[in-house]
Design a protein around this motif. Structure first.
Motif, mmCIF file in Angstrom:
data_model
loop_
_atom_site.group_PDB
_atom_site.id
_atom_site.type_symbol
_atom_site.label_atom_id
_atom_site.label_comp_id
_atom_site.label_asym_id
_atom_site.label_seq_id
_atom_site.Cartn_x
_atom_site.Cartn_y
_atom_site.Cartn_z
ATOM 1 N N SER A 53 20.533 99.054 43.511
ATOM 2 C CA SER A 53 21.247 98.475 43.695
ATOM 3 C C SER A 53 21.158 97.103 44.537
ATOM 4 C CB SER A 53 22.776 99.479 44.251
ATOM 5 O OG SER A 53 23.463 98.053 44.645
ATOM 6 N N LYS A 73 23.904 94.550 43.349
ATOM 7 C CA LYS A 73 24.743 95.107 42.191
ATOM 8 C C LYS A 73 25.151 96.003 42.779
ATOM 9 C CE LYS A 73 22.911 94.046 37.953
ATOM 10 N NZ LYS A 73 21.888 94.117 36.237
ATOM 11 N N LEU A 112 27.530 102.064 41.320
ATOM 12 C CA LEU A 112 29.010 103.798 40.214
ATOM 13 C C LEU A 112 29.185 104.524 40.776
ATOM 14 C CD1 LEU A 112 30.658 102.753 37.380
ATOM 15 C CD2 LEU A 112 29.908 104.709 37.862
ATOM 16 N N VAL A 163 26.570 96.736 37.171
ATOM 17 C CA VAL A 163 26.192 97.456 38.394
ATOM 18 C C VAL A 163 25.263 98.634 37.701
ATOM 19 C CG1 VAL A 163 28.939 97.943 38.766
ATOM 20 C CG2 VAL A 163 27.583 99.367 36.837
ATOM 21 N N ILE A 201 33.389 102.763 43.191
ATOM 22 C CA ILE A 201 32.459 101.529 43.172
ATOM 23 C C ILE A 201 31.398 101.217 44.430
ATOM 24 C CG2 ILE A 201 31.858 99.403 42.269
ATOM 25 C CD1 ILE A 201 33.679 99.887 39.507
ATOM 26 N N LEU A 217 36.008 95.537 40.577
ATOM 27 C CA LEU A 217 34.970 94.845 40.332
ATOM 28 C C LEU A 217 35.053 93.772 41.383
ATOM 29 C CD1 LEU A 217 32.166 95.543 37.813
ATOM 30 C CD2 LEU A 217 32.403 96.027 40.509
#
Length: 153
Positions: free
Chosen positions: A35, A40, A43, A76, A114, A150
């Motif tokens: 990530s 990003k 999730l 994600v 998220i 998001l």
């Protein structure tokens, strides 16, 4: 007639066997690293894969679709935290999942968070962007919710 049916059946079989599923991490450390590297959000899917009917529906109707895979690859990094009743897991994964479940105060399944992971002094903090779960209406409806989450980024 039989030949036409066979050709249609064969085409569906080939299409299904080449369908790609999204790439899910089960190790949180690896997911956080990916990530951060990709810049990003993460999730996190809390599931009971071998007993939770709504989790299975979410998998089938959303997560196992090409539309979701395409969206996820772009937006994600995926982390699945499973709480099975019958299937065995490595002890380190069980402990990890229980710790993250407690941190998010998860009460029911499926739950999807998220988050943006932040690593400071070797400790990971999850900055929440939003939460969802199963939604009737299929992948398009589910992605509308995910995209609105998001936007909080």
């Amino acid at each position: 007639m039989k030949l036409k049916f066979f050709i249609v059946f064969l085409g569906l079989l080939v299409q299904t066997s080449f369908a790609q599923t999204a790439n899910w991490y089960e190790d949180a450390h690896q997911a956080v690293a990916a990530s951060n590297k990709a810049n990003k959000p993460l999730l996190i899917f809390f599931t009971g894969s071998d007993w939770c009917g709504w989790c299975k529906r979410l998998q089938k109707e959303v997560f196992n679709t090409q539309e979701f895979k395409t969206w996820a690859d772009k937006n994600v990094v995926l982390l699945e935290l499973d709480f099975p009743r019958k299937n065995n897991q490595p002890k380190n994964i069980q402990i990890q999942n229980q710790q993250i479940q407690a941190a998010f105060s998860i009460q029911g399944y499926p739950t999807v968070w998220i988050v943006t992971p932040e690593v400071n002094d070797g400790k990971t903090n999850f900055v929440p962007l939003g939460r969802t779960g199963y939604e009737a209406g299929g992948v398009s409806k589910w992605l509308l919710t995910a995209n609105s989450i998001l936007k909080n980024k």
